[in-house]
Design a protein around this motif. Structure first.
Motif, PDB file in Angstrom:
ATOM      1  N   LEU A   1      36.861  39.903  44.370  1.00  0.00           N
ATOM      2  CA  LEU A   1      38.150  40.600  44.371  1.00  0.00           C
ATOM      3  C   LEU A   1      39.020  40.228  43.176  1.00  0.00           C
ATOM      4  O   LEU A   1      39.711  41.073  42.629  1.00  0.00           O
ATOM      5  CB  LEU A   1      38.915  40.297  45.667  1.00  0.00           C
ATOM      6  CG  LEU A   1      38.443  41.027  46.918  1.00  0.00           C
ATOM      7  CD1 LEU A   1      39.292  40.608  48.103  1.00  0.00           C
ATOM      8  CD2 LEU A   1      38.498  42.534  46.743  1.00  0.00           C
ATOM      9  N   GLU A   2      38.978  38.966  42.782  1.00  0.00           N
ATOM     10  CA  GLU A   2      39.953  38.511  41.796  1.00  0.00           C
ATOM     11  C   GLU A   2      39.415  38.404  40.376  1.00  0.00           C
ATOM     12  O   GLU A   2      40.186  38.235  39.443  1.00  0.00           O
ATOM     13  CB  GLU A   2      40.526  37.138  42.212  1.00  0.00           C
ATOM     14  CG  GLU A   2      41.154  37.102  43.597  1.00  0.00           C
ATOM     15  CD  GLU A   2      42.287  38.112  43.760  1.00  0.00           C
ATOM     16  OE1 GLU A   2      42.961  38.417  42.758  1.00  0.00           O
ATOM     17  OE2 GLU A   2      42.471  38.610  44.885  1.00  0.00           O
ATOM     18  N   LYS A   3      38.104  38.473  40.212  1.00  0.00           N
ATOM     19  CA  LYS A   3      37.562  38.220  38.875  1.00  0.00           C
ATOM     20  C   LYS A   3      36.731  39.367  38.305  1.00  0.00           C
ATOM     21  O   LYS A   3      36.489  39.411  37.098  1.00  0.00           O
ATOM     22  CB  LYS A   3      36.683  36.956  38.909  1.00  0.00           C
ATOM     23  CG  LYS A   3      37.453  35.663  39.086  1.00  0.00           C
ATOM     24  CD  LYS A   3      38.197  35.260  37.829  1.00  0.00           C
ATOM     25  CE  LYS A   3      39.379  34.381  38.160  1.00  0.00           C
ATOM     26  NZ  LYS A   3      40.338  34.283  37.056  1.00  0.00           N
ATOM     27  N   THR A   4      36.269  40.277  39.145  1.00  0.00           N
ATOM     28  CA  THR A   4      35.330  41.273  38.625  1.00  0.00           C
ATOM     29  C   THR A   4      35.984  42.655  38.506  1.00  0.00           C
ATOM     30  O   THR A   4      36.995  42.935  39.146  1.00  0.00           O
ATOM     31  CB  THR A   4      34.105  41.419  39.556  1.00  0.00           C
ATOM     32  OG1 THR A   4      34.556  41.936  40.810  1.00  0.00           O
ATOM     33  CG2 THR A   4      33.424  40.090  39.794  1.00  0.00           C
ATOM     34  N   THR A   5      35.363  43.487  37.665  1.00  0.00           N
ATOM     35  CA  THR A   5      35.830  44.872  37.556  1.00  0.00           C
ATOM     36  C   THR A   5      35.600  45.595  38.878  1.00  0.00           C
ATOM     37  O   THR A   5      36.382  46.457  39.262  1.00  0.00           O
ATOM     38  CB  THR A   5      35.077  45.621  36.446  1.00  0.00           C
ATOM     39  OG1 THR A   5      33.682  45.456  36.653  1.00  0.00           O
ATOM     40  CG2 THR A   5      35.432  45.070  35.080  1.00  0.00           C
ATOM     41  N   LEU A   6      34.531  45.224  39.579  1.00  0.00           N
ATOM     42  CA  LEU A   6      34.270  45.824  40.891  1.00  0.00           C
ATOM     43  C   LEU A   6      35.446  45.578  41.832  1.00  0.00           C
ATOM     44  O   LEU A   6      35.924  46.482  42.520  1.00  0.00           O
ATOM     45  CB  LEU A   6      32.979  45.248  41.489  1.00  0.00           C
ATOM     46  CG  LEU A   6      32.691  45.627  42.937  1.00  0.00           C
ATOM     47  CD1 LEU A   6      32.428  47.110  43.073  1.00  0.00           C
ATOM     48  CD2 LEU A   6      31.514  44.836  43.501  1.00  0.00           C
TER      49      LEU A   6
ATOM     50  N   PHE B   1      35.906  35.653  44.397  1.00  0.00           N
ATOM     51  CA  PHE B   1      35.429  35.957  43.046  1.00  0.00           C
ATOM     52  C   PHE B   1      35.325  37.465  42.831  1.00  0.00           C
ATOM     53  O   PHE B   1      35.807  37.992  41.820  1.00  0.00           O
ATOM     54  CB  PHE B   1      34.074  35.279  42.814  1.00  0.00           C
ATOM     55  CG  PHE B   1      33.546  35.473  41.425  1.00  0.00           C
ATOM     56  CD1 PHE B   1      34.020  34.688  40.384  1.00  0.00           C
ATOM     57  CD2 PHE B   1      32.602  36.441  41.152  1.00  0.00           C
ATOM     58  CE1 PHE B   1      33.555  34.863  39.094  1.00  0.00           C
ATOM     59  CE2 PHE B   1      32.127  36.635  39.869  1.00  0.00           C
ATOM     60  CZ  PHE B   1      32.600  35.839  38.830  1.00  0.00           C
TER      61      PHE B   1
ATOM     62  N   PHE C   1      44.170  51.050  47.622  1.00  0.00           N
ATOM     63  CA  PHE C   1      45.594  51.398  47.611  1.00  0.00           C
ATOM     64  C   PHE C   1      45.822  52.892  47.403  1.00  0.00           C
ATOM     65  O   PHE C   1      46.733  53.466  47.980  1.00  0.00           O
ATOM     66  CB  PHE C   1      46.318  50.640  46.491  1.00  0.00           C
ATOM     67  CG  PHE C   1      46.571  49.197  46.807  1.00  0.00           C
ATOM     68  CD1 PHE C   1      47.164  48.828  48.001  1.00  0.00           C
ATOM     69  CD2 PHE C   1      46.240  48.204  45.897  1.00  0.00           C
ATOM     70  CE1 PHE C   1      47.412  47.500  48.284  1.00  0.00           C
ATOM     71  CE2 PHE C   1      46.481  46.875  46.175  1.00  0.00           C
ATOM     72  CZ  PHE C   1      47.072  46.514  47.368  1.00  0.00           C
TER      73      PHE C   1
ATOM     74  N   PHE D   1      38.530  44.941  41.025  1.00  0.00           N
ATOM     75  CA  PHE D   1      39.671  45.720  40.522  1.00  0.00           C
ATOM     76  C   PHE D   1      39.586  47.140  41.070  1.00  0.00           C
ATOM     77  O   PHE D   1      40.571  47.694  41.580  1.00  0.00           O
ATOM     78  CB  PHE D   1      39.626  45.720  38.994  1.00  0.00           C
ATOM     79  CG  PHE D   1      40.848  46.313  38.326  1.00  0.00           C
ATOM     80  CD1 PHE D   1      41.907  45.509  37.935  1.00  0.00           C
ATOM     81  CD2 PHE D   1      40.917  47.670  38.071  1.00  0.00           C
ATOM     82  CE1 PHE D   1      43.025  46.048  37.303  1.00  0.00           C
ATOM     83  CE2 PHE D   1      42.028  48.230  37.447  1.00  0.00           C
ATOM     84  CZ  PHE D   1      43.083  47.406  37.064  1.00  0.00           C
ATOM     85  N   GLU D   2      38.387  47.726  40.988  1.00  0.00           N
ATOM     86  CA  GLU D   2      38.197  49.096  41.466  1.00  0.00           C
ATOM     87  C   GLU D   2      38.375  49.176  42.978  1.00  0.00           C
ATOM     88  O   GLU D   2      39.035  50.086  43.489  1.00  0.00           O
ATOM     89  CB  GLU D   2      36.800  49.611  41.096  1.00  0.00           C
ATOM     90  CG  GLU D   2      36.656  49.900  39.630  1.00  0.00           C
ATOM     91  CD  GLU D   2      35.330  50.575  39.287  1.00  0.00           C
ATOM     92  OE1 GLU D   2      34.661  51.094  40.195  1.00  0.00           O
ATOM     93  OE2 GLU D   2      34.981  50.569  38.102  1.00  0.00           O
TER      94      GLU D   2
ATOM     95  N   LYS E   1      40.064  47.337  44.989  1.00  0.00           N
ATOM     96  CA  LYS E   1      41.474  47.207  45.380  1.00  0.00           C
ATOM     97  C   LYS E   1      42.250  48.466  45.019  1.00  0.00           C
ATOM     98  O   LYS E   1      43.085  48.939  45.796  1.00  0.00           O
ATOM     99  CB  LYS E   1      42.105  45.974  44.717  1.00  0.00           C
ATOM    100  CG  LYS E   1      41.655  44.662  45.350  1.00  0.00           C
ATOM    101  CD  LYS E   1      42.409  43.475  44.765  1.00  0.00           C
ATOM    102  CE  LYS E   1      41.947  43.159  43.361  1.00  0.00           C
ATOM    103  NZ  LYS E   1      42.629  41.991  42.778  1.00  0.00           N
ATOM    104  N   ALA E   2      41.971  49.015  43.832  1.00  0.00           N
ATOM    105  CA  ALA E   2      42.660  50.236  43.412  1.00  0.00           C
ATOM    106  C   ALA E   2      42.348  51.369  44.388  1.00  0.00           C
ATOM    107  O   ALA E   2      43.248  52.081  44.837  1.00  0.00           O
ATOM    108  CB  ALA E   2      42.251  50.621  41.996  1.00  0.00           C
TER     109      ALA E   2
END
Lengths: 237, 348
Positions: free
Chosen positions: B206-211, B204, B220, B213-214, B216-217
């Protein structure tokens, strides 16, 4: 120096004379040592990158692989790289990835990004299409000031043409554009005014129709400093 | 060959190859591989008791794997899962023995204490990495030793000079008569439910929250994340804190379920280090961690049956298990061969 609404100001200079530092200072990626930066009369000196973006600055970074894109992310995620936390994409910290895809599709369509779709990794796109996606993302936010740093580096003629027309379109819509380029032709053809940077200072501001490449070249090399045209302030009216 | 077919074939072929090489090793050493594998199978799935014990063994691997995988996805190499697990184990056991409360408060409190202890143990390397660019691998390795010996000293203090604490109060225990009856009195406890919920939590985030998204960004590309207005330092610290909390929960599984106490340790438990392999086997995805933990947990537990039932020395057993895991991890090589074979076929 200042950039007015509805004009493109080009910065001419030899690589390493402070162009990158200038952009990084404006966009909040670097600490400002002295001077002020204001947008629409509002002081934005020293704001964090997010606040600068929210204040209305778009930034096409000079290194699209280092700064412009998360290459391992799908191109769709990259198109929402600064807006993923805002409505309607996100609500209470929960992202709606359908909205990210929708937005990506719209920009892919409008900016002619050749890709298999929003889920293709950004790495898999050609340089020109990566750049188009970045430009689409930055222009789509409709920023008051668009900073384009080496926007056509390493691209083919078709992509260059496309990008120039987008910059001009942005100006015609009454927005300010700051263009940084090492290509004199590009600076001469696209800008309404040219500021010449040498050794970290704006040494002169000239009009492209009143100057020649030779003159620009001399200025860029630090010769023939005419008058004292440099101000520390960056204004956008 | 379609990618889907390859995706199923690769792990299957890997396991088969691992079993074959393992069999050869047993043969060469003078033991019967069929007896050996039969013992392994029975050790994992033989009866309800062994199934219960296998699941119990999988539980901490799940959480250790999640901890490593979560940090990995944020671009961090958390070698400190072992230490975070140990402090979590101690914290849970301490809360379990120090107070007696109604279960509805006591059990969650003990679990939270473990998560908090692991989180603090993750916070320190996260902070050092974010503020001073100290490499997290060095700090987390050292934090493992600090965890091991600090908890040993604390156990001595708490137990008045002994080597283990009292057993925790029943109100803090994850054990359940229901699960024990179901599995012929194995030590199976409710920890597996918590672990599976945490798999969902990681997915949840990793795949659903803005947290996510950040995180993972940032994982990378630091530069692009900063350019996009993300707070890179905050995300690094947060990733380590959440990773540490997962690891701490892994310790709670041992403290509140399997052992119901904490004893001083001569060395590391190994669970945290195996968690690295679990995460990598599972490609650092939450679902993949389930696969990796299941493979690790069941092989580790099932192998215990091989010396007794087939007379194979423990050393050989450990080599065989390592070989199987080695081949599963080498799935990439097998994938390469499959792709080449497919290309040759096309060329013909």
């Amino acid at each position: 120096m200042d950039v007015r609404a509805g004009e493109i100001v080009g910065i001419a200079g030899i690589d390493g004379n402070g162009q990158s530092e200038l952009i990084e200072a404006i966009t909040g990626l670097r600490k400002v040592k002295s001077g002020t930066i204001s947008l629409h009369g509002k002081n934005i000196t020293g704001l964090k990158p997010r606040k600068v973006t929210e204040a209305g600055i778009g930034h096409i970074p000079q290194d699209r692989h280092k700064h412009g894109l998360v290459l391992d992310f799908p191109i769709g995620h990259n198109i929402s790289l600064q807006t993923y936390y805002q409505q309607p994409i996100s609500k209470n910290g929960i992202i709606d990835y359908n909205k990210i895809d929708e937005k990506a599709k719209a920009i892919i369509e409008a900016y002619d990004v050749r890709t298999q779709g929003p889920h293709e990794p950004a790495r898999a796109l050609s340089g020109g299409n990566q750049q188009k996606a970045i430009i689409g993302r930055e222009v789509d936010r409709n920023p008051e000031l668009l900073i384009a740093a080496l926007p056509t580096r390493g691209l083919d003629v078709g992509a260059i043409e496309f990008i120039h027309s987008r910059l001009i379109e942005q100006r015609d819509n009454g927005k300010a554009v700051l263009l940084i380029s090492f290509e004199l032709d590009e600076v001469m053809n696209v800008s309404d005014r040219i500021a010449v940077i040498h050794d970290g200072e704006i040494v002169d501001t000239v009009l492209p129709e009143e100057t020649t490449e030779q003159e620009l070249g001399l200025l860029m090399a630090g010769h023939a400093v005419r008058g004292s045209n440099h101000k520390e302030d960056q204004h956008v009216d | 060959m379609s990618t889907k077919a390859t995706n199923i074939l690769v792990p299957v072929i890997s396991v088969i190859l691992g079993l074959i090489v393992g069999a050869i090793i047993m043969l060469v050493s003078g033991y019967n591989p069929i007896d050996g594998y039969a013992a392994l199978w029975n050790g994992i799935f033989g009866d309800l008791y062994t199934i219960g014990e296998t699941i119990r063994q999988i539980t901490p691997y799940l959480l250790a794997g999640l901890a490593v995988a979560f940090a990995f996805r944020s671009g961090l190499f958390n070698i400190g899962v072992e230490g975070q697990l140990i402090v979590g184990w101690f914290a849970a056991a301490y809360v379990g023995v120090a107070v007696e409360l109604p279960m509805i408060i006591h059990l969650p409190l003990a679990i939270l204490a473990a998560a908090a202890a692991g989180a603090i143990w993750g916070f320190i390397p996260g902070l050092l990495k974010a503020k001073f660019h100290v490499h997290e691998v060095i700090v987390t390795i050292m934090m493992n030793y600090i965890a091991l010996h600090t908890t040993n000293a604390l156990i001595k203090t708490v137990s008045g000079g002994g080597d283990r604490t009292e057993s925790i109060f029943a109100s803090a225990s994850l054990r359940s008569e229901f699960l024990e009856n179901l599995t012929e009195f194995s030590c199976l406890h409710f920890g597996i439910v918590i672990a599976l919920v945490m798999v969902g939590v990681m997915w949840f985030i990793l795949e659903k929250t803005t947290l996510g998204f950040e995180l993972k960004a940032v994982g990378f590309n630091h530069n692009a994340s900063q350019y996009a207005g993300m707070n890179v330092n905050k995300n690094i610290i947060l990733a380590m804190v959440i990773s540490g909390a997962f690891a701490g929960l892994g310790g709670a599984m041992e403290a509140l379920g399997t052992f119901e106490y904490v004893s001083s340790k001569a060395g590391f438990t190994g669970i945290g280090f195996d968690g690295i392999a679990v995460a990598l086997l599972g490609m650092n995805t939450p679902l993949g961690v389930i696969f990796g933990a299941t493979l690790f947990g069941s092989l580790k537990y099932g192998a215990l049956n091989m010396p007794n039932a087939a007379g194979i020395p423990l050393e050989i057993v450990e080599i065989v298990i390592a070989v199987i895991i080695f081949f599963v991890a080498s799935g990439y090589i097998i994938r390469l061969f499959l792709l080449r074979a497919a290309k040759k076929k096309e060329a013909k």
